[in-house]
Design a protein around this motif. Structure first.
Motif, mmCIF file in Angstrom:
data_model
loop_
_atom_site.group_PDB
_atom_site.id
_atom_site.type_symbol
_atom_site.label_atom_id
_atom_site.label_comp_id
_atom_site.label_asym_id
_atom_site.label_seq_id
_atom_site.Cartn_x
_atom_site.Cartn_y
_atom_site.Cartn_z
ATOM 1 N N GLY A 17 0.804 -0.869 0.043
ATOM 2 C CA GLY A 17 0.128 -0.224 0.087
ATOM 3 C C GLY A 17 0.724 1.601 0.147
ATOM 4 N N LEU A 18 1.564 1.233 0.680
ATOM 5 C CA LEU A 18 3.032 2.577 1.319
ATOM 6 C C LEU A 18 3.786 2.623 -0.651
ATOM 7 C CD1 LEU A 18 4.417 2.061 4.708
ATOM 8 C CD2 LEU A 18 2.722 4.062 3.354
ATOM 9 N N SER A 19 3.919 1.230 -0.831
ATOM 10 C CA SER A 19 4.005 1.422 -2.612
ATOM 11 C C SER A 19 3.488 2.141 -3.238
ATOM 12 C CB SER A 19 4.613 -0.151 -3.058
ATOM 13 O OG SER A 19 5.797 -0.021 -2.413
ATOM 14 N N VAL A 20 2.253 1.952 -3.175
ATOM 15 C CA VAL A 20 1.277 2.287 -4.160
ATOM 16 C C VAL A 20 1.404 3.991 -4.902
ATOM 17 C CG1 VAL A 20 -1.311 2.301 -4.912
ATOM 18 C CG2 VAL A 20 -0.274 -0.255 -4.636
ATOM 19 N N ALA A 21 0.767 4.508 -2.695
ATOM 20 C CA ALA A 21 0.827 5.612 -1.992
ATOM 21 C C ALA A 21 1.346 5.926 -3.338
ATOM 22 C CB ALA A 21 0.651 5.751 -0.887
ATOM 23 N N PHE A 22 3.297 6.151 -2.704
ATOM 24 C CA PHE A 22 4.820 6.721 -3.167
ATOM 25 C C PHE A 22 4.420 6.644 -4.395
ATOM 26 C CE2 PHE A 22 8.817 6.620 -3.992
ATOM 27 C CZ PHE A 22 8.980 8.053 -3.521
ATOM 28 N N ALA A 23 4.208 5.692 -5.577
ATOM 29 C CA ALA A 23 4.208 6.132 -6.754
ATOM 30 C C ALA A 23 3.113 6.649 -7.353
ATOM 31 C CB ALA A 23 4.020 4.735 -7.374
ATOM 32 N N VAL A 24 1.919 6.952 -6.810
ATOM 33 C CA VAL A 24 1.075 8.140 -7.030
ATOM 34 C C VAL A 24 1.418 9.440 -6.907
ATOM 35 C CG1 VAL A 24 -1.751 8.619 -7.173
ATOM 36 C CG2 VAL A 24 -1.322 5.981 -7.089
ATOM 37 N N ALA A 25 2.094 9.531 -5.890
ATOM 38 C CA ALA A 25 2.037 10.806 -5.874
ATOM 39 C C ALA A 25 2.934 10.979 -5.913
ATOM 40 C CB ALA A 25 2.776 10.662 -3.974
ATOM 41 N N PHE A 30 5.551 14.715 -10.970
ATOM 42 C CA PHE A 30 6.256 14.798 -11.851
ATOM 43 C C PHE A 30 5.057 16.120 -12.755
ATOM 44 C CE2 PHE A 30 9.617 12.629 -9.789
ATOM 45 C CZ PHE A 30 10.765 13.260 -9.598
ATOM 46 N N ALA A 31 3.767 14.660 -13.080
ATOM 47 C CA ALA A 31 3.241 15.652 -14.148
ATOM 48 C C ALA A 31 2.114 17.011 -13.483
ATOM 49 C CB ALA A 31 1.708 14.792 -13.720
ATOM 50 N N LEU A 32 2.384 17.257 -12.096
ATOM 51 C CA LEU A 32 2.010 18.563 -11.779
ATOM 52 C C LEU A 32 4.042 20.115 -11.763
ATOM 53 C CD1 LEU A 32 0.491 18.287 -8.642
ATOM 54 C CD2 LEU A 32 -0.449 19.424 -10.830
ATOM 55 N N ALA A 33 4.264 18.693 -11.789
ATOM 56 C CA ALA A 33 6.215 19.816 -12.337
ATOM 57 C C ALA A 33 6.281 19.862 -13.988
ATOM 58 C CB ALA A 33 7.005 19.220 -11.871
ATOM 59 N N GLY A 34 5.357 19.670 -14.552
ATOM 60 C CA GLY A 34 5.145 19.076 -16.460
ATOM 61 C C GLY A 34 5.709 18.498 -16.635
ATOM 62 N N THR A 35 6.665 17.339 -16.171
ATOM 63 C CA THR A 35 7.315 15.930 -16.849
ATOM 64 C C THR A 35 6.527 15.144 -16.271
ATOM 65 O OG1 THR A 35 8.400 15.796 -14.737
ATOM 66 C CG2 THR A 35 9.809 17.197 -16.837
#
Length: 82
Positions: A17-25, A30-35
């Motif tokens: 669950g922590l891995s999934v949460a970290f992957a989504v975060a 990076f999506a918000l940063a433009g990449t």
């Protein structure tokens, strides 16, 4: 029995669950940063590592339980001979 199985796999499930949460975060950051491609790649790598670790922990648990059952069976056989 389902409760003991849930308890046995608890830490492995929490780790996944922590891995999934970290992957989504990571993807969101990076999506918000433009990449978003970089975020997607990092997210997939983190998610793959989390799934690999989850499966390894489940396999380790199964192996440990089989060794424990075998040792218990041998102990009962020894006690039966006495």
């Amino acid at each position: 029995m389902p409760n003991s199985r849930l308890r046995r796999n608890g830490w492995a499930t929490v780790g996944l669950g922590l891995s999934v949460a970290f992957a989504v975060a990571a993807f969101a950051y990076f999506a918000l940063a433009g990449t978003p491609l970089r975020g997607a790649v990092l997210g997939v790598v983190v998610l793959a590592a989390g799934v690999w670790e989850y499966r390894r922990k489940l396999q380790d648990t199964a192996v440990a339980e089989s060794y424990e059952a075998e040792a218990e069976e041998q102990r009962r056989k020894r006690e039966g001979r006495r």
